[in-house]
Design an enzyme around this catalytic site. Structure first.
Site, PDB file in Angstrom:
ATOM      1  N   SER A 148       0.832  -1.202   0.000  1.00  0.00           N
ATOM      2  CA  SER A 148       0.000   0.000   0.000  1.00  0.00           C
ATOM      3  C   SER A 148       0.873   1.261   0.000  1.00  0.00           C
ATOM      4  O   SER A 148       1.535   1.542  -1.003  1.00  0.00           O
ATOM      5  CB  SER A 148      -0.972  -0.045   1.192  1.00  0.00           C
ATOM      6  OG  SER A 148      -1.996   0.901   1.060  1.00  0.00           O
ATOM      7  N   HIS A 155      -4.792  -1.609  -3.926  1.00  0.00           N
ATOM      8  CA  HIS A 155      -6.146  -2.026  -3.488  1.00  0.00           C
ATOM      9  C   HIS A 155      -7.171  -1.770  -4.596  1.00  0.00           C
ATOM     10  O   HIS A 155      -8.278  -1.281  -4.351  1.00  0.00           O
ATOM     11  CB  HIS A 155      -6.544  -1.275  -2.212  1.00  0.00           C
ATOM     12  CG  HIS A 155      -5.533  -1.365  -1.122  1.00  0.00           C
ATOM     13  ND1 HIS A 155      -5.018  -2.554  -0.671  1.00  0.00           N
ATOM     14  CD2 HIS A 155      -4.907  -0.387  -0.392  1.00  0.00           C
ATOM     15  CE1 HIS A 155      -4.140  -2.323   0.298  1.00  0.00           C
ATOM     16  NE2 HIS A 155      -4.048  -1.026   0.467  1.00  0.00           N
TER      17      HIS A 155
END
Length: 243
Positions: A134, A170
């Site tokens: 991330s 994501h």
């Protein structure tokens, strides 16, 4: 034993719930360790939790996961102060750097204060595998979409830029991600952008994309480019290899 070439594995995964511990290393962290080329001793992984505020519980969970996996884990905290005056030597003593998720905007600001960008560049060029999830994926790129400022995503463009691309994370689990990346690429705010569903990692050798890998069957990776004639974004799904 450094990797043969400067290597980055940028991911939307890497850890999972453990069976007897809070966390276990997933396939992507094990792949990053394999990329380092370590043989005959325990691999050494440096966990960097800046984006999550250097939480002691997260540090302990990663260290415990490392023990289960047979990996020596140490932590590079910036709160309340770095662990050493010689951060370059500290980072270079590891085989893999794993950067956790959280606020990429805060991470980049703190890294700049402590000069970590150049430290990580030196480590990357020396063969230490740079990896993360991330925020720990976006940071190596030119920029990407982030919730660092609130629930409505914004674009950061001050990534370390070791990789001259944008990065989307994501991609399949947060509905704002895909349209925000498309908007940024179409307008030219981001360059061509590599994106990952949860559980997917992007392997780069030097600055060249090599392959997409996944620890989750059915998850994908994508390349978003700008069509200059129409100022629109075009998305291509990439081949993804199951680890």
């Amino acid at each position: 034993m450094p990797a043969e070439q400067p290597t980055i594995l940028a991911t939307s995964g890497g850890v999972r719930a453990g069976s007897r511990t809070f966390l276990e290393f997933g396939g992507l962290i094990h792949f990053a360790l394999d990329l380092s080329g370590v043989h005959g001793r325990k691999p050494r992984l440096c966990h960097v939790g800046t984006a999550g505020g250097d939480q002691r519980a997260s540090n302990a969970n990663m260290a415990e996961a490392g023990r289960v996996a047979g990996v020596d884990v140490s932590v590079l905290n910036l709160f309340p102060m770095p662990p050493t005056d010689d951060l370059e030597d500290f980072v270079l003593s590891h085989d893999v750097v794993w950067v956790g998720g959280g606020s990429v905007a805060n991470l980049l600001a703190l890294w700049e204060v402590h000069g970590l960008g150049e430290v990580f560049r030196t480590a990357w060029q020396a063969g230490v595998v740079l990896s993360g999830v991330s925020a720990g994926s976006i940071c190596w790129h030119a920029g990407g979409a982030t919730d660092s400022f609130g629930p409505d995503l914004r674009i950061v463009t001050n990534g370390l830029g070791f990789l001259p691309y944008g990065n989307g994370v994501h991609y399949d689990s947060e509905e704002q991600r895909r349209p925000k990346v498309h908007e940024a690429v179409a307008s030219g705010v981001l360059p061509q952008t590599y994106c990952t569903d949860d559980g997917v990692g992007l392997l780069y050798r030097g600055t060249e994309f090599v392959e997409a890998v996944t620890e989750r069957a059915g998850a994908g990776a994508y390349l978003v480019t700008r069509d200059g004639s129409s100022a629109t974004a075009q998305e291509e799904e990439l081949d993804t290899r199951l680890l």
